[in-house]
Motif scaffolding. Structure first.
Motif, PDB file in Angstrom:
ATOM      1  N   PHE A  73      67.298 -29.799 -26.192  1.00  0.00           N
ATOM      2  CA  PHE A  73      67.877 -30.821 -25.323  1.00  0.00           C
ATOM      3  C   PHE A  73      67.978 -32.190 -25.981  1.00  0.00           C
ATOM      4  CE2 PHE A  73      66.799 -27.663 -22.185  1.00  0.00           C
ATOM      5  CZ  PHE A  73      67.757 -27.822 -21.182  1.00  0.00           C
ATOM      6  N   ILE A  74      67.135 -32.505 -26.954  1.00  0.00           N
ATOM      7  CA  ILE A  74      67.094 -33.869 -27.502  1.00  0.00           C
ATOM      8  C   ILE A  74      67.610 -33.920 -28.937  1.00  0.00           C
ATOM      9  CG2 ILE A  74      65.595 -35.816 -28.074  1.00  0.00           C
ATOM     10  CD1 ILE A  74      63.818 -35.038 -25.756  1.00  0.00           C
ATOM     11  N   THR A  75      66.976 -33.204 -29.853  1.00  0.00           N
ATOM     12  CA  THR A  75      67.379 -33.305 -31.260  1.00  0.00           C
ATOM     13  C   THR A  75      68.544 -32.398 -31.619  1.00  0.00           C
ATOM     14  OG1 THR A  75      65.773 -31.631 -31.973  1.00  0.00           O
ATOM     15  CG2 THR A  75      65.016 -33.915 -31.892  1.00  0.00           C
ATOM     16  N   LYS A  76      68.905 -31.465 -30.738  1.00  0.00           N
ATOM     17  CA  LYS A  76      70.050 -30.570 -30.941  1.00  0.00           C
ATOM     18  C   LYS A  76      69.955 -29.799 -32.264  1.00  0.00           C
ATOM     19  CE  LYS A  76      71.975 -32.502 -27.289  1.00  0.00           C
ATOM     20  NZ  LYS A  76      72.126 -31.802 -26.005  1.00  0.00           N
ATOM     21  N   SER A  77      68.792 -29.193 -32.506  1.00  0.00           N
ATOM     22  CA  SER A  77      68.590 -28.468 -33.765  1.00  0.00           C
ATOM     23  C   SER A  77      68.096 -27.056 -33.486  1.00  0.00           C
ATOM     24  CB  SER A  77      67.582 -29.212 -34.657  1.00  0.00           C
ATOM     25  OG  SER A  77      66.276 -29.100 -34.130  1.00  0.00           O
ATOM     26  N   ALA A  78      67.969 -26.273 -34.564  1.00  0.00           N
ATOM     27  CA  ALA A  78      67.486 -24.894 -34.451  1.00  0.00           C
ATOM     28  C   ALA A  78      66.005 -24.788 -34.763  1.00  0.00           C
ATOM     29  CB  ALA A  78      68.288 -23.993 -35.387  1.00  0.00           C
ATOM     30  N   CYS A 152      76.719 -19.256 -37.273  1.00  0.00           N
ATOM     31  CA  CYS A 152      76.383 -19.718 -35.929  1.00  0.00           C
ATOM     32  C   CYS A 152      76.149 -18.533 -34.994  1.00  0.00           C
ATOM     33  CB  CYS A 152      77.491 -20.609 -35.366  1.00  0.00           C
ATOM     34  SG  CYS A 152      77.564 -22.231 -36.131  1.00  0.00           S
ATOM     35  N   LEU A 153      75.231 -18.750 -34.059  1.00  0.00           N
ATOM     36  CA  LEU A 153      74.937 -17.750 -33.044  1.00  0.00           C
ATOM     37  C   LEU A 153      75.387 -18.284 -31.689  1.00  0.00           C
ATOM     38  CD1 LEU A 153      71.309 -16.860 -34.196  1.00  0.00           C
ATOM     39  CD2 LEU A 153      73.386 -15.548 -34.653  1.00  0.00           C
ATOM     40  N   GLU A 154      75.604 -17.369 -30.758  1.00  0.00           N
ATOM     41  CA  GLU A 154      76.100 -17.723 -29.427  1.00  0.00           C
ATOM     42  C   GLU A 154      75.158 -17.159 -28.375  1.00  0.00           C
ATOM     43  OE1 GLU A 154      80.550 -17.950 -27.538  1.00  0.00           O
ATOM     44  OE2 GLU A 154      79.933 -16.058 -28.443  1.00  0.00           O
ATOM     45  N   ASP A 548      76.392 -23.333 -30.729  1.00  0.00           N
ATOM     46  CA  ASP A 548      76.127 -24.237 -31.847  1.00  0.00           C
ATOM     47  C   ASP A 548      74.727 -24.021 -32.418  1.00  0.00           C
ATOM     48  OD1 ASP A 548      76.804 -26.202 -33.642  1.00  0.00           O
ATOM     49  OD2 ASP A 548      76.015 -27.830 -32.397  1.00  0.00           O
ATOM     50  N   LEU A 549      74.261 -22.781 -32.398  1.00  0.00           N
ATOM     51  CA  LEU A 549      72.912 -22.458 -32.868  1.00  0.00           C
ATOM     52  C   LEU A 549      72.991 -21.855 -34.260  1.00  0.00           C
ATOM     53  CD1 LEU A 549      69.881 -22.234 -32.187  1.00  0.00           C
ATOM     54  CD2 LEU A 549      70.352 -19.969 -31.250  1.00  0.00           C
ATOM     55  N   SER A 550      72.429 -22.540 -35.239  1.00  0.00           N
ATOM     56  CA  SER A 550      72.449 -22.077 -36.623  1.00  0.00           C
ATOM     57  C   SER A 550      71.620 -20.820 -36.812  1.00  0.00           C
ATOM     58  CB  SER A 550      71.833 -23.138 -37.486  1.00  0.00           C
ATOM     59  OG  SER A 550      72.467 -23.706 -38.255  1.00  0.00           O
ATOM     60  N   ASP A 551      72.120 -19.892 -37.614  1.00  0.00           N
ATOM     61  CA  ASP A 551      71.408 -18.631 -37.843  1.00  0.00           C
ATOM     62  C   ASP A 551      70.317 -18.813 -38.895  1.00  0.00           C
ATOM     63  OD1 ASP A 551      70.511 -16.127 -38.446  1.00  0.00           O
ATOM     64  OD2 ASP A 551      72.461 -15.181 -38.503  1.00  0.00           O
TER      65      ASP A 551
END
Length: 566
Positions: A73-78, A152-154, A548-551
């Motif tokens: 929710f905040i840093t938008k990272s994986a 990217c993963l969904e 927008d989730l990095s694998d």
């Protein structure tokens, strides 16, 4: 790009921030959040199995859950998913291996029914996680696995919801597992070690019910639990006398961290003074962690002494009169051997909501201590003037009401390194001390209503520091956020679980150690990942897919865990 202040030496501050965040998360979780949740469950009369599978699981895995929320929710990272998947690998491999290595005899005795439950749900969760992490643009399930290297993963909201539903089913099964197994696959006749009691006061099996003083005469005439002196003096240890050098090193490290005596000392008892005197090390169960599946503080090692003053215990063997606690064995209604295999004695002391539960290191220690306690109680009832106090013990009213003894957060520890760390984080300790009520303090049990929200605040703040510092340090050394989560962040948040599991494994509680590790994995996948994903896709994305989730090898790591588990 890496900020200039980090390249100019600021990375040292990032490392310090990560270490302090790890320490703070473990401190708040273990010493504040879990006891507060435990008191909430006790006051609301939530059954132990339900509480352990829900609230207490949330308390134990709160670092992973909060890091997932912050990174999403905040840093938008994986980093959140990396932390959870890395914790899965750490719990799966390191905790299980560490528990076996540190077990007293080099092996753990596990109940296949419990192991099947935990491994079965964990396997389902891993399959569901791979199914939920659909590579962007891939529809076919086979293409999903073959194209797991996609950038990217969904995540789809209803697949995230399926993870939450799996945990709901898991919690239900855990809550009613005994009934389900009893109907489908009954336990062996000797599995339950509960001691049956009759009305009127009698001794049945390994127990002494002191509700009718006249029955003590019958007890004095019995010798069913009298310990053979030759057995006590020439006993054989249940544990090996020699451990390989590598295991001895692990033993020394863990003992140094926990401040535990050597195994030989745990098996030893001292007899001096009158005929009922005995002193030995025993574990005492803390009721502030009673609903917790496993914790390094659920069982407290204390030095117990039984003499004419009664039964007392303290932290120190060399200074047994420091911070002493007294157990009123003479006013107890019931003293029983609750579990012979686990070497557990229960004392139902007066004015106590819960029985006092003690665990000995060996069967011999349990037999001797139980025999001496019951003999002392019987002698006192039969001749009140026979046992007179030999020492003048000063006990405060709080000591009389509360058998728990926990160190203060502001107390200066022993050892140069411990003192250095204490003064380094002292400002944070002071803020924690005055903002989070300690429900373990006398008269503060009902403060859980304030303690829980303050713990959530601290966990969120510390998780943000950990996530932000880890991401910036990862950029500085050229690692992605998901890789930082798989490695540094996962080890830091999971190390307290390794420490706790090794301690309970040494006590012979193999089911607790291994089931706790796999249970934590189930919670991390279903709730620490599934619940934030569900909220994010429904609230932040309004039902749209999170794509927008990095694998960075996340799916491959999960597939490897599945293969290893199978």
């Amino acid at each position: 790009e890496t900020p200039e202040w980090i390249s100019n030496g600021g990375f040292l501050l990032l490392i310090l921030g990560i270490v302090v965040a790890f320490w703070g998360l473990a401190q708040v979780c273990e010493d504040a959040f879990v006891p507060a949740l435990n008191e909430m469950c006790v006051e609301l009369d939530i059954p132990d199995d339900v509480a352990g599978a829900t609230f207490m699981a949330a308390g134990a895995s709160s670092p992973e859950m909060f890091s997932s929320f912050i990174s999403l929710f905040i840093t938008k990272s994986a980093l959140g998913i990396g932390t959870v998947v890395g914790s899965e690998a750490f719990n799966h491999l390191c905790i299980c291996a560490g528990s076996v290595l540190y077990a007293a005899n080099g092996r753990l005795q596990l109940d296949p029914r419990i192991l099947l439950r935990e491994c079965g749900f964990y396997f389902v969760c891993l399959i569901a996680l791979v199914w939920s992490l659909k590579p962007k643009g891939v529809i076919n399930a086979l293409e999903h696995i073959m194209d797991s290297g996609n950038d990217c993963l969904e995540v789809i909201w209803w697949r995230a919801l399926s993870l939450v539903i799996i945990f709901v089913v898991y919690a239900f099964v855990c809550s009613y597992y005994k009934d389900l197994v009893g109907r489908l696959c009954p336990w062996p006749a000797d599995h339950h070690m509960d001691v049956a009691m009759e009305e009127g006061g009698s001794r049945i099996g390994g127990s002494l019910l002191i509700s009718n003083p006249a029955d003590l005469q019958n007890f004095l005439g019995g010798d069913a639990n009298v310990v053979d002196e030759s057995r006590a003096s020439h006993r054989e240890s249940l544990l090996p006398t020699h451990r390989p050098s590598a295991l001895s090193f692990v033993d020394d490290v863990v003992r140094g961290i926990a401040g535990l005596p050597r195994q030989e000392e745990l098996e030893h008892w001292e007899m001096e003074g009158d005929e009922h005197s005995i002193s030995c090390w025993m574990w005492k169960k803390s009721w502030y962690y009673s609903k917790m599946n496993y914790s390094s503080k659920k069982w407290q090692l204390r030095w117990f002494t039984l003499d004419s003053d009664g039964l007392r215990y303290s932290r120190s063997r060399t200074e047994p009169w420091q911070n002493v606690r007294i157990v009123d064995i003479h006013g107890a209604k019931l003293i029983e051997v609750a579990d012979e295999d686990a070497h557990i004695i229960k004392i139902h002391a007066p004015n106590q909501s819960f029985p006092i539960v003690l665990q000995a290191a060996t069967r011999e220690v349990m037999d001797v201590m139980y025999s001496r306690i019951t003999d002392a109680v019987a002698a006192k009832k039969g001749d009140p003037d026979r046992l007179q106090p030999q020492h003048n013990i000063s006990i405060t009213s709080a000591d009389k009401e509360d058998h728990e003894e926990h160190g203060s957060l502001l107390q200066t520890p022993e050892g140069s390194l411990a003192k250095a760390w204490h003064y380094l984080v002292l400002p944070i300790k002071v803020m924690m001390y005055y903002t989070i009520p300690d429900v373990r303090a006398p008269g503060r049990k009902h403060a859980w209503r304030t303690a829980i929200p303050m713990c959530i605040f601290w966990l969120a703040a510390l998780s943000y520091v950990m996530v932000a510092a880890s991401e910036n340090f990862g950029r500085f050394i050229g690692l992605s956020s998901s890789v930082m989560g798989l490695t540094i962040s996962a080890v830091g948040t999971s190390f307290p679980n390794l420490y706790s599991s090794m301690l309970v494994a040494r006590q012979g509680l193999g089911n607790m150690a291994v089931a706790g590790a796999f249970g934590a994995n189930t919670f991390n996948i279903c709730i620490a990942l599934g619940f934030p994903w569900l909220l994010y896709t429904l609230l932040a994305l309004h039902g749209e897919n999170y794509d927008d989730l990095s694998d960075d090898g996340i799916v491959v790591s999960v597939l490897i865990l599945i293969v290893v588990l199978v």
